[in-house]
Scaffold this motif. Sequence first.
Motif, PDB file in Angstrom:
ATOM      1  N   UNK A  94       0.834  -1.204   0.000  1.00 40.89           N
ATOM      2  CA  UNK A  94       0.000   0.000   0.000  1.00 40.89           C
ATOM      3  C   UNK A  94       0.869   1.254   0.000  1.00 40.89           C
ATOM      4  N   UNK A  95       0.337   2.334  -0.518  1.00 34.14           N
ATOM      5  CA  UNK A  95       1.059   3.604  -0.489  1.00 34.14           C
ATOM      6  C   UNK A  95       0.782   4.317   0.833  1.00 34.14           C
ATOM      7  N   UNK A  96       1.848   4.602   1.572  1.00 32.46           N
ATOM      8  CA  UNK A  96       1.755   5.401   2.789  1.00 32.46           C
ATOM      9  C   UNK A  96       2.588   6.655   2.582  1.00 32.46           C
ATOM     10  N   UNK A  97       1.935   7.802   2.608  1.00 29.13           N
ATOM     11  CA  UNK A  97       2.642   9.074   2.449  1.00 29.13           C
ATOM     12  C   UNK A  97       3.544   9.061   1.219  1.00 29.13           C
ATOM     13  N   UNK A  98       2.980   8.587   0.116  1.00 24.57           N
ATOM     14  CA  UNK A  98       3.578   8.639  -1.227  1.00 24.57           C
ATOM     15  C   UNK A  98       4.614   7.559  -1.505  1.00 24.57           C
ATOM     16  N   UNK A  99       4.858   6.649  -0.559  1.00 30.74           N
ATOM     17  CA  UNK A  99       5.839   5.603  -0.816  1.00 30.74           C
ATOM     18  C   UNK A  99       5.441   4.325  -0.080  1.00 30.74           C
ATOM     19  N   UNK A 100       6.381   3.411   0.113  1.00 24.46           N
ATOM     20  CA  UNK A 100       6.073   2.126   0.743  1.00 24.46           C
ATOM     21  C   UNK A 100       5.997   2.268   2.265  1.00 24.46           C
ATOM     22  N   UNK A 101       5.313   1.343   2.945  1.00 24.21           N
ATOM     23  CA  UNK A 101       5.329   1.334   4.407  1.00 24.21           C
ATOM     24  C   UNK A 101       6.751   1.089   4.920  1.00 24.21           C
ATOM     25  N   UNK A 102       7.060   1.648   6.080  1.00 23.17           N
ATOM     26  CA  UNK A 102       8.397   1.445   6.642  1.00 23.17           C
ATOM     27  C   UNK A 102       8.645  -0.032   6.941  1.00 23.17           C
ATOM     28  N   UNK A 155       6.002   7.509  -5.458  1.00 23.77           N
ATOM     29  CA  UNK A 155       7.272   6.885  -5.107  1.00 23.77           C
ATOM     30  C   UNK A 155       7.039   5.476  -4.564  1.00 23.77           C
ATOM     31  N   UNK A 156       5.961   4.848  -4.988  1.00 28.98           N
ATOM     32  CA  UNK A 156       5.634   3.486  -4.575  1.00 28.98           C
ATOM     33  C   UNK A 156       5.982   2.511  -5.697  1.00 28.98           C
TER      34      UNK A 156
END
Length: 204
Positions: A94-102, A155-156
């Motif tokens: 999933x996209x979190x804040x424009x990129x991958x989850x930490x 950025x995902x």
Amino acid sequence: MTKLLHIDSSVLGPHSVSRQVTAAIVDRLRQATPGVEIVYRDLSASPLAHLSGAQLAAAQGAPNPDPTVQQELATSSAVLAEFLAADIVVLGAPMYNFTIPSQLKAWIDRILVAGKTFKYGAQGPEGLAGDKRVIVAISRGGFYGPGSPAEALEHLESYLRGVFGFIGVTKLEFISADGIQIGPEHREKALAGALQAATQLHAA
């Protein structure tokens, strides 16, 4: 025997779109590939520690009696072994804040390992994981495709294409559910489209 590694990274549990889509992908491949062996890792339920200087030093041979560091090294080795053994990887992103989850970044830090999944040669880096098929289920709250106002914030998928391309993966497929936060109707349509795409995947 075909080995499949199933990775989920969403923190939303049963409310996650990416988890529903990876489950559908794995179900499709299970039906299409008799005898497939499936290994599952939930990066939200059992998160990996983020890399530390102590881990890196110990991995390179520096003595470190700390049992926590030793456990983290053992986990890192297990994660890498799972990836190396897999013929197919199904990844929920999933996209979190424009990129991958930490949580997913911590996993990627365990599989991008020089000498294992890539190496440096006279011509620069060379991927060593080109024999794998990687299917990524991505979910995004808005629309980030080419020409969209938010394209520059994507950025995902772009990051994951770079990561897997770097380690040599050429059989890379994406199933996307976009616009899921715009409203219930958009969410339902995006999820239905992604689930339909999962049922149409070809066998390994």
